[in-house]
Design a protein around this motif. Structure first.
Motif, mmCIF file in Angstrom:
data_model
loop_
_atom_site.group_PDB
_atom_site.id
_atom_site.type_symbol
_atom_site.label_atom_id
_atom_site.label_comp_id
_atom_site.label_asym_id
_atom_site.label_seq_id
_atom_site.Cartn_x
_atom_site.Cartn_y
_atom_site.Cartn_z
ATOM 1 N N TRP A 80 0.817 -1.204 0.000
ATOM 2 C CA TRP A 80 0.000 0.000 0.000
ATOM 3 C C TRP A 80 0.854 1.257 0.000
ATOM 4 O O TRP A 80 0.508 2.259 -0.641
ATOM 5 N N ASN A 81 1.980 1.246 0.695
ATOM 6 C CA ASN A 81 2.869 2.405 0.680
ATOM 7 C C ASN A 81 3.340 2.688 -0.746
ATOM 8 O O ASN A 81 3.326 3.834 -1.198
ATOM 9 N N HIS A 82 3.738 1.632 -1.457
ATOM 10 C CA HIS A 82 4.226 1.828 -2.813
ATOM 11 C C HIS A 82 3.104 2.302 -3.740
ATOM 12 O O HIS A 82 3.304 3.192 -4.570
ATOM 13 N N TYR A 83 1.923 1.731 -3.585
ATOM 14 C CA TYR A 83 0.790 2.130 -4.427
ATOM 15 C C TYR A 83 0.430 3.606 -4.197
ATOM 16 O O TYR A 83 0.244 4.368 -5.157
ATOM 17 N N VAL A 84 0.347 4.009 -2.938
ATOM 18 C CA VAL A 84 -0.066 5.378 -2.615
ATOM 19 C C VAL A 84 0.970 6.397 -3.095
ATOM 20 O O VAL A 84 0.620 7.445 -3.665
ATOM 21 N N ALA A 101 -2.477 -5.752 2.723
ATOM 22 C CA ALA A 101 -3.828 -6.197 3.065
ATOM 23 C C ALA A 101 -4.730 -6.051 1.850
ATOM 24 O O ALA A 101 -4.524 -5.174 1.002
ATOM 25 N N LEU A 102 -5.724 -6.918 1.767
ATOM 26 C CA LEU A 102 -6.780 -6.764 0.780
ATOM 27 C C LEU A 102 -8.008 -6.170 1.462
ATOM 28 O O LEU A 102 -8.290 -6.487 2.620
ATOM 29 N N ALA A 105 -0.099 -11.822 3.107
ATOM 30 C CA ALA A 105 -1.306 -11.096 3.481
ATOM 31 C C ALA A 105 -1.185 -10.416 4.840
ATOM 32 O O ALA A 105 -0.724 -11.013 5.808
ATOM 33 N N ALA A 106 -1.598 -9.160 4.878
ATOM 34 C CA ALA A 106 -1.853 -8.448 6.127
ATOM 35 C C ALA A 106 -3.369 -8.270 6.208
ATOM 36 O O ALA A 106 -4.113 -8.911 5.475
ATOM 37 N N SER A 107 -3.848 -7.396 7.078
ATOM 38 C CA SER A 107 -5.288 -7.195 7.196
ATOM 39 C C SER A 107 -5.586 -5.729 7.483
ATOM 40 O O SER A 107 -4.700 -4.961 7.882
ATOM 41 N N PHE A 108 -6.838 -5.347 7.271
ATOM 42 C CA PHE A 108 -7.291 -4.001 7.583
ATOM 43 C C PHE A 108 -8.136 -4.015 8.850
ATOM 44 O O PHE A 108 -8.904 -4.950 9.088
ATOM 45 N N ARG A 109 -7.999 -2.982 9.645
ATOM 46 C CA ARG A 109 -8.889 -2.741 10.766
ATOM 47 C C ARG A 109 -9.815 -1.596 10.377
ATOM 48 O O ARG A 109 -9.358 -0.516 9.996
ATOM 49 N N TYR A 110 -11.113 -1.854 10.445
ATOM 50 C CA TYR A 110 -12.108 -0.867 10.032
ATOM 51 C C TYR A 110 -12.680 -0.155 11.256
ATOM 52 O O TYR A 110 -12.834 -0.756 12.324
ATOM 53 N N SER A 111 -13.008 1.112 11.074
ATOM 54 C CA SER A 111 -13.601 1.876 12.168
ATOM 55 C C SER A 111 -14.607 2.873 11.591
ATOM 56 O O SER A 111 -14.432 3.375 10.471
ATOM 57 N N ASP A 112 -15.649 3.140 12.346
ATOM 58 C CA ASP A 112 -16.644 4.127 11.944
ATOM 59 C C ASP A 112 -16.230 5.500 12.435
ATOM 60 O O ASP A 112 -15.522 5.643 13.431
ATOM 61 N N MET A 113 -16.701 6.512 11.734
ATOM 62 C CA MET A 113 -16.404 7.887 12.112
ATOM 63 C C MET A 113 -17.607 8.454 12.855
ATOM 64 O O MET A 113 -18.750 8.303 12.420
ATOM 65 N N SER A 114 -17.371 9.108 13.983
ATOM 66 C CA SER A 114 -18.463 9.670 14.770
ATOM 67 C C SER A 114 -18.037 10.991 15.399
ATOM 68 O O SER A 114 -16.841 11.282 15.523
ATOM 69 N N ARG A 159 -10.890 5.303 7.192
ATOM 70 C CA ARG A 159 -11.912 4.320 7.533
ATOM 71 C C ARG A 159 -11.297 2.963 7.811
ATOM 72 O O ARG A 159 -11.826 2.164 8.563
ATOM 73 N N ARG A 160 -10.181 2.718 7.191
ATOM 74 C CA ARG A 160 -9.497 1.453 7.419
ATOM 75 C C ARG A 160 -8.010 1.725 7.648
ATOM 76 O O ARG A 160 -7.446 2.667 7.103
ATOM 77 N N LYS A 161 -7.403 0.887 8.422
ATOM 78 C CA LYS A 161 -5.974 1.015 8.726
ATOM 79 C C LYS A 161 -5.328 -0.356 8.632
ATOM 80 O O LYS A 161 -5.806 -1.319 9.239
ATOM 81 N N GLU A 162 -4.261 -0.429 7.851
ATOM 82 C CA GLU A 162 -3.567 -1.703 7.679
ATOM 83 C C GLU A 162 -2.837 -2.068 8.963
ATOM 84 O O GLU A 162 -2.237 -1.218 9.613
#
Length: 226
Positions: free
Chosen positions: A12-16, A56-57, A88-97, A123-126
C-alpha cells in the motif's frame, strides 16, 4: 552464503506514493515483477532470489469494499503467475463519529465547485504489514539467503529494521547492500527520501512506464520460504 537480491514490497505504501507522484494509471498497473527485475539490476546483482508483496486486501464483506477487493485479488493473482508472492496483512475498520455526541458522521465530502464526492481517509488502517515485512527481511538475513535487499517503500518506520539488519550482517562477518526504491517526480512538495539507512533507487515516470509496458515472461524469481 547465497548471493542475490531479495525484493520486499510494502504494497500500500508503494501504491499510494506511486499514485501521488506518477498518477493513478501508473499506480494501478502495479508491475511489481518487472520493477523487481529492474531494481535488482540497478544493484548489480545477477540473481533475483525472491519477490514478495506484503499488503492487506480490502474486506469484501465491508460495505462498498467488494469491487476493490476483486480488483486487487486479480492483480495479485497475476503477479503470482509471474513469480511474485503475496504475503497477506489485514485491515482494521472503524466508523467515524462526532467526538462530542457520538453521532455517526458520513466519511464523504462533496466538493462545492464540481460536486465530486471525496471519501475521507482513515476508515481502514492496515495492521501487521510492517511486522511481516521485517520478519521476511530478518529471517532471510539470519539464513544468509540474500546479499542485497531492496524495500519498495518510503516508510521511515523501517529505519530500525535496517539498523537491525546491519547488526546481523556485521555479526555474520559478510558483505551486504540495503536499498529502498520509490517513485520520484518533479513536484518540490513531495518527499523523495527513502528508508533511513538505505541507498535510494529512484523510479521515475519513464522507468515505471517501461516496466508497465513490458510483457511478462514467466516466474520472476525462485521462491524460497522466507
Amino acid at each position: 552464503m547465497a548471493r542475490g537480491c531479495l525484493v520486499l514490497v510494502d504494497g500500500w505504501n508503494h501504491y499510494v506514493t506511486t499514485r501521488a507522484c506518477l498518477g493513478y494509471s501508473a499506480a494501478r498497473s502495479f508491475p511489481i515483477d518487472r520493477l523487481a527485475a529492474h531494481v535488482a539490476n540497478q544493484t548489480g546483482e545477477e540473481t533475483l532470489v525472491d519477490v514478495a508483496v506484503v499488503m492487506a486486501l480490502p474486506n469484501q464483506k465491508q460495505p462498498g469494499e467488494e469491487p476493490e477487493f476483486m480488483t486487487w485479488r486479480k492483480r495479485l493473482r497475476g503477479l503470482r503467475n509471474a513469480g511474485v508472492r503475496h504475503v497477506a496483512a489485514s485491515f482494521r475498520y472503524s466508523d467515524m463519529s462526532c467526538a462530542d455526541c457520538g453521532t455517526p458522521i458520513d466519511r464523504k465530502v462533496v466538493c462545492p465547485h464540481c460536486a465530486h464526492v471525496n471519501p475521507f481517509a482513515g476508515r481502514r488502517k492496515e495492521k501487521g504489514a510492517d511486522i511481516k515485512l521485517a520478519t521476511l527481511a530478518l529471517n532471510g538475513a539470519w539464513r544468509q539467503d540474500y546479499s542485497t535487499l531492496v524495500i519498495l517503500s518510503q516508510d521511515s518506520d523501517f529505519g530500525p529494521l535496517v539498523n537491525q539488519l546491519k547488526e546481523v550482517h556485521l555479526e555474520q562477518g559478510r558483505r551486504y547492500a540495503l536499498y529502498s526504491a520509490f517513485p520520484v517526480c518533479d513536484r518540490a512538495a513531495h518527499d523523495h527520501r527513502g528508508v533511513p539507512g538505505t541507498r535510494p533507487i529512484h523510479l521515475d515516470a519513464a522507468t515505471y512506464a517501461t516496466c508497465a509496458g513490458r510483457p511478462r515472461s514467466g516466474p520472476a524469481a525462485a521462491r524460497p520460504q522466507l
